[in-house]
Design a protein around this motif. Structure first.
Motif, PDB file in Angstrom:
ATOM      1  N   GLY A  98      51.065 -54.795 -12.200  1.00 60.40           N
ATOM      2  CA  GLY A  98      50.944 -55.465 -10.904  1.00 60.40           C
ATOM      3  C   GLY A  98      51.017 -54.530  -9.703  1.00 60.40           C
ATOM      4  N   PHE A  99      51.011 -53.233  -9.945  1.00 59.79           N
ATOM      5  CA  PHE A  99      51.002 -52.303  -8.807  1.00 59.79           C
ATOM      6  C   PHE A  99      49.602 -52.280  -8.193  1.00 59.79           C
ATOM      7  CE2 PHE A  99      54.646 -50.828 -11.187  1.00 59.79           C
ATOM      8  CZ  PHE A  99      55.540 -50.444 -10.202  1.00 59.79           C
ATOM      9  N   ARG A 100      49.534 -52.322  -6.850  1.00 54.01           N
ATOM     10  CA  ARG A 100      48.242 -52.242  -6.174  1.00 54.01           C
ATOM     11  C   ARG A 100      48.223 -51.102  -5.150  1.00 54.01           C
ATOM     12  NH1 ARG A 100      47.470 -54.441 -10.053  1.00 54.01           N
ATOM     13  NH2 ARG A 100      46.584 -56.499 -10.480  1.00 54.01           N
ATOM     14  N   THR A 101      49.225 -50.251  -5.229  1.00 49.03           N
ATOM     15  CA  THR A 101      49.225 -48.997  -4.473  1.00 49.03           C
ATOM     16  C   THR A 101      49.746 -47.906  -5.387  1.00 49.03           C
ATOM     17  OG1 THR A 101      49.627 -49.940  -2.268  1.00 49.03           O
ATOM     18  CG2 THR A 101      50.321 -47.687  -2.591  1.00 49.03           C
ATOM     19  N   PHE A 102      49.042 -46.786  -5.416  1.00 44.75           N
ATOM     20  CA  PHE A 102      49.528 -45.624  -6.157  1.00 44.75           C
ATOM     21  C   PHE A 102      49.805 -44.504  -5.172  1.00 44.75           C
ATOM     22  CE2 PHE A 102      46.675 -47.906  -9.128  1.00 44.75           C
ATOM     23  CZ  PHE A 102      47.671 -48.369  -9.979  1.00 44.75           C
ATOM     24  N   VAL A 103      50.985 -43.926  -5.289  1.00 47.22           N
ATOM     25  CA  VAL A 103      51.366 -42.824  -4.389  1.00 47.22           C
ATOM     26  C   VAL A 103      51.359 -41.524  -5.185  1.00 47.22           C
ATOM     27  CG1 VAL A 103      53.153 -41.902  -2.862  1.00 47.22           C
ATOM     28  CG2 VAL A 103      52.871 -44.382  -3.087  1.00 47.22           C
ATOM     29  N   LEU A 104      50.472 -40.627  -4.830  1.00 48.82           N
ATOM     30  CA  LEU A 104      50.421 -39.326  -5.501  1.00 48.82           C
ATOM     31  C   LEU A 104      51.264 -38.357  -4.689  1.00 48.82           C
ATOM     32  CD1 LEU A 104      46.568 -39.086  -6.228  1.00 48.82           C
ATOM     33  CD2 LEU A 104      48.350 -40.276  -7.529  1.00 48.82           C
ATOM     34  N   GLN A 105      52.414 -37.995  -5.251  1.00 47.22           N
ATOM     35  CA  GLN A 105      53.304 -37.085  -4.506  1.00 47.22           C
ATOM     36  C   GLN A 105      53.513 -35.798  -5.283  1.00 47.22           C
ATOM     37  OE1 GLN A 105      57.804 -37.137  -3.764  1.00 47.22           O
ATOM     38  NE2 GLN A 105      57.026 -38.227  -1.989  1.00 47.22           N
ATOM     39  N   GLY A 106      53.633 -34.699  -4.553  1.00 44.88           N
ATOM     40  CA  GLY A 106      53.895 -33.445  -5.236  1.00 44.88           C
ATOM     41  C   GLY A 106      54.284 -32.349  -4.277  1.00 44.88           C
ATOM     42  N   GLY A 107      54.687 -31.232  -4.837  1.00 47.29           N
ATOM     43  CA  GLY A 107      54.926 -30.055  -4.021  1.00 47.29           C
ATOM     44  C   GLY A 107      53.595 -29.593  -3.455  1.00 47.29           C
ATOM     45  N   GLU A 108      53.634 -28.616  -2.569  1.00 47.75           N
ATOM     46  CA  GLU A 108      52.373 -28.078  -2.029  1.00 47.75           C
ATOM     47  C   GLU A 108      51.815 -27.120  -3.073  1.00 47.75           C
ATOM     48  OE1 GLU A 108      52.164 -26.925   2.028  1.00 47.75           O
ATOM     49  OE2 GLU A 108      53.312 -28.675   2.687  1.00 47.75           O
TER      50      GLU A 108
ATOM     51  N   TYR B  38      39.869 -48.902  -9.776  1.00 45.72           N
ATOM     52  CA  TYR B  38      40.780 -49.887  -9.154  1.00 45.72           C
ATOM     53  C   TYR B  38      40.418 -50.099  -7.681  1.00 45.72           C
ATOM     54  CZ  TYR B  38      43.250 -48.261 -13.286  1.00 45.72           C
ATOM     55  OH  TYR B  38      43.552 -47.888 -14.573  1.00 45.72           O
ATOM     56  N   PRO B  39      39.257 -50.718  -7.413  1.00 47.97           N
ATOM     57  CA  PRO B  39      38.813 -50.851  -6.011  1.00 47.97           C
ATOM     58  C   PRO B  39      39.760 -51.694  -5.154  1.00 47.97           C
ATOM     59  CG  PRO B  39      37.354 -52.046  -7.526  1.00 47.97           C
ATOM     60  CD  PRO B  39      38.302 -51.282  -8.376  1.00 47.97           C
ATOM     61  N   ASP B  40      40.602 -52.493  -5.813  1.00 45.38           N
ATOM     62  CA  ASP B  40      41.524 -53.344  -5.052  1.00 45.38           C
ATOM     63  C   ASP B  40      42.866 -52.646  -4.782  1.00 45.38           C
ATOM     64  OD1 ASP B  40      41.922 -53.360  -7.804  1.00 45.38           O
ATOM     65  OD2 ASP B  40      42.801 -55.363  -7.842  1.00 45.38           O
ATOM     66  N   CYS B  41      42.953 -51.375  -5.109  1.00 47.44           N
ATOM     67  CA  CYS B  41      44.225 -50.661  -4.910  1.00 47.44           C
ATOM     68  C   CYS B  41      44.140 -49.648  -3.775  1.00 47.44           C
ATOM     69  CB  CYS B  41      44.607 -49.887  -6.178  1.00 47.44           C
ATOM     70  SG  CYS B  41      45.059 -50.984  -7.523  1.00 47.44           S
ATOM     71  N   ALA B  42      45.273 -49.440  -3.135  1.00 42.23           N
ATOM     72  CA  ALA B  42      45.358 -48.395  -2.106  1.00 42.23           C
ATOM     73  C   ALA B  42      45.827 -47.095  -2.758  1.00 42.23           C
ATOM     74  CB  ALA B  42      46.347 -48.822  -1.022  1.00 42.23           C
ATOM     75  N   VAL B  43      45.310 -45.991  -2.249  1.00 41.10           N
ATOM     76  CA  VAL B  43      45.763 -44.677  -2.706  1.00 41.10           C
ATOM     77  C   VAL B  43      46.501 -44.011  -1.548  1.00 41.10           C
ATOM     78  CG1 VAL B  43      45.042 -42.369  -3.434  1.00 41.10           C
ATOM     79  CG2 VAL B  43      43.901 -44.385  -4.374  1.00 41.10           C
ATOM     80  N   THR B  44      47.743 -43.663  -1.824  1.00 42.60           N
ATOM     81  CA  THR B  44      48.560 -42.968  -0.830  1.00 42.60           C
ATOM     82  C   THR B  44      48.772 -41.536  -1.304  1.00 42.60           C
ATOM     83  OG1 THR B  44      49.732 -45.025  -0.359  1.00 42.60           O
ATOM     84  CG2 THR B  44      50.787 -42.998   0.383  1.00 42.60           C
ATOM     85  N   LEU B  45      48.633 -40.591  -0.403  1.00 45.48           N
ATOM     86  CA  LEU B  45      48.874 -39.186  -0.750  1.00 45.48           C
ATOM     87  C   LEU B  45      50.147 -38.710  -0.076  1.00 45.48           C
ATOM     88  CD1 LEU B  45      45.242 -37.791  -0.243  1.00 45.48           C
ATOM     89  CD2 LEU B  45      46.294 -38.636  -2.368  1.00 45.48           C
ATOM     90  N   SER B  46      50.882 -37.864  -0.761  1.00 48.45           N
ATOM     91  CA  SER B  46      52.062 -37.226  -0.166  1.00 48.45           C
ATOM     92  C   SER B  46      52.103 -35.818  -0.734  1.00 48.45           C
ATOM     93  CB  SER B  46      53.315 -38.034  -0.535  1.00 48.45           C
ATOM     94  OG  SER B  46      54.476 -37.401  -0.025  1.00 48.45           O
ATOM     95  N   LEU B  47      51.235 -34.993  -0.187  1.00 48.16           N
ATOM     96  CA  LEU B  47      50.984 -33.664  -0.748  1.00 48.16           C
ATOM     97  C   LEU B  47      51.220 -32.555   0.278  1.00 48.16           C
ATOM     98  CD1 LEU B  47      47.750 -34.649  -2.732  1.00 48.16           C
ATOM     99  CD2 LEU B  47      50.065 -34.370  -3.649  1.00 48.16           C
ATOM    100  N   GLY B  48      51.890 -32.909   1.360  1.00 45.18           N
ATOM    101  CA  GLY B  48      52.301 -31.897   2.316  1.00 45.18           C
ATOM    102  C   GLY B  48      51.228 -31.501   3.318  1.00 45.18           C
TER     103      GLY B  48
ATOM    104  N   CYS C  38      48.198 -44.740 -13.699  1.00 43.87           N
ATOM    105  CA  CYS C  38      47.613 -45.829 -12.900  1.00 43.87           C
ATOM    106  C   CYS C  38      47.312 -47.033 -13.804  1.00 43.87           C
ATOM    107  CB  CYS C  38      46.319 -45.391 -12.213  1.00 43.87           C
ATOM    108  SG  CYS C  38      46.545 -44.082 -11.015  1.00 43.87           S
ATOM    109  N   GLU C  39      46.823 -46.749 -14.998  1.00 44.67           N
ATOM    110  CA  GLU C  39      46.467 -47.847 -15.909  1.00 44.67           C
ATOM    111  C   GLU C  39      47.703 -48.687 -16.234  1.00 44.67           C
ATOM    112  OE1 GLU C  39      44.198 -46.507 -19.301  1.00 44.67           O
ATOM    113  OE2 GLU C  39      44.486 -48.449 -20.288  1.00 44.67           O
ATOM    114  N   ILE C  40      48.791 -47.988 -16.554  1.00 42.40           N
ATOM    115  CA  ILE C  40      50.044 -48.707 -16.858  1.00 42.40           C
ATOM    116  C   ILE C  40      50.489 -49.489 -15.623  1.00 42.40           C
ATOM    117  CG2 ILE C  40      52.516 -48.384 -17.375  1.00 42.40           C
ATOM    118  CD1 ILE C  40      51.639 -45.857 -18.992  1.00 42.40           C
ATOM    119  N   GLY C  41      50.431 -48.828 -14.476  1.00 39.85           N
ATOM    120  CA  GLY C  41      50.872 -49.459 -13.226  1.00 39.85           C
ATOM    121  C   GLY C  41      50.043 -50.678 -12.871  1.00 39.85           C
TER     122      GLY C  41
END
Ligand code: SAM
Length: 350
Positions: free
Chosen positions: A96-106, A126-136, A89-92
């Protein structure tokens, strides 16, 4: 038909099937032009970026198409720690990334408590960022806890709204009913929700795709993820052909016309089957790309399918190249949370 779809945002089932099956370049070009106009009306020429972090390739499921399925013993499994994820996230954020998508297997190794703690920390930093989950598929209670911790969006493809096709793609212990239950729970809890399917999944027909589009009309998702099916050598579907570039592009245009304000990524799978797949996707109605922020060792092990697009380039260099290639086709990458048009303060306003 393109003009009618643009005006009515839907077609009767028989006509929809006919359109999906259509191979006529004139029709496809008309769809593309209409889709680009609608996309520009809602999003101009902006392209939103999402920093994809592939947090684990452990998976309890055994989907027949997926390279990280439980029974693929050839996979070297990994699970990122909280510190590794926050480092991505720090690198992102710097880039200029303002959304992080956490994706993984179940992955049962990620408890609700672990994820809550992680999301709270992401939101604190990062209060100005959106967190997206994709964890099944998870329980409603789990989705509620993660939303309360601050998660904004959830991606969960229905994969196939047709129960027969769903049954062909998944092992017996998985059910379409539960998948759909998850999607409705996520919506009710207040996530921006993404659903979708693979184009050219083994056994998929135009009728199946029409069923997916009709299901999506009922769900009204804020995001739709489609990409071509790409085979993986260690799965039961190893010998099945990949989904086609042209059909995926055509469906992106159809989706833009049916769901004008939807967030629509040009996916990694699209960039895998064609060198300029993601740029073509953006020119067909898509408005999101999801560059990979995972550590290199994770990128190498998160192999959903063979030859997955993964440059060895550093995140910064990869983003600079993407920025250039998007500008070359008339679009620009922006630094923005990139919520769905009509979504303000956690609520849908249109
Ligand atoms: N476990 C989570 C889930 O089920 O939503 C997220 C990870 S899952 C690997 C993400 C997506 O990858 C799936 O929804 C599926 O559509 C896609 N996928 C898996 N195998 C694929 C393949 N062989 N070709 C193209 N896409 C694939």
């Amino acid at each position: 038909m393109a003009a009618r779809l643009a005006a009515e945002e839907q077609l009767p089932r028989e006509e929809l099937i006919c359109l999906i099956a259509c191979r006529d370049e004139e029709v496809r070009s008309a769809l593309r032009t209409a889709a680009e106009a609608v996309r520009k009306k809602y999003y101009g020429t902006d392209v939103y970026i999402r920093g994809l972090i592939e947090i684990s390739n452990y998976c309890r499921n055994d989907c027949l198409y997926c390279g990280i399925r439980r029974s693929n013993a050839a996979v070297q499994r990994y699970r990122l720690t909280k510190e590794e994820i926050l480092a991505c996230c720090e690198i992102g954020y710097e880039l200029g990334f303002r959304t992080f998508v956490l994706q993984g297997g179940e992955d049962g190794g990620y408890t609700d408590a672990f994820l809550e703690d992680l999301i709270l920390e992401q939101k604190r930093r990062y209060p100005d960022c959106a967190v997206t989950l994709s964890l099944g598929e998870r329980s409603r209670e789990s989705y509620e806890r993660l939303r309360a911790a601050g998660a904004d969006r959830y991606l969960l493809r229905q994969e196939a709204a047709d129960p027969v096709l769903y049954g062909r793609l998944h092992p017996r212990e998985m059910s379409l009913e539960n998948r759909i239950r998850c999607l409705w729970d996520l919506k009710e809890i207040g996530y921006q929700v993404g659903c979708g399917f693979m184009v050219g999944a083994p056994g998929q027909t135009p009728e199946h795709i029409a069923a997916d589009l009709e299901f999506m009309k009922k769900l009204k998702p804020q995001m739709i993820g489609i990409g071509p099916y790409v085979p993986h050598r260690d799965t039961p579907f190893a010998g099945e052909p990949a989904g086609s570039l042209e059909q995926t592009l055509m469906l992106l245009s159809v989706l833009r016309l049916m769901f004008p304000s939807v967030l629509l990524p040009a996916t990694t799978a699209l960039g895998t089957i064609a060198k300029n797949g993601r740029e073509l996707g953006i020119c067909s109605g898509a408005n999101v790309v999801m560059p990979n922020l995972s550590p290199q060792y994770a990128k190498d092990k998160y192999m959903l399918y063979n030859n997955k697009l993964r440059s060895g380039a550093e995140a910064a260099e990869g983003l600079a190249m993407l920025r250039q290639s998007m500008e070359a086709v008339g679009y620009q990458i922006v630094t923005d949370r990139g919520d769905c048009a009509g979504w303000t303060n956690g609520e849908e306003t249109n």
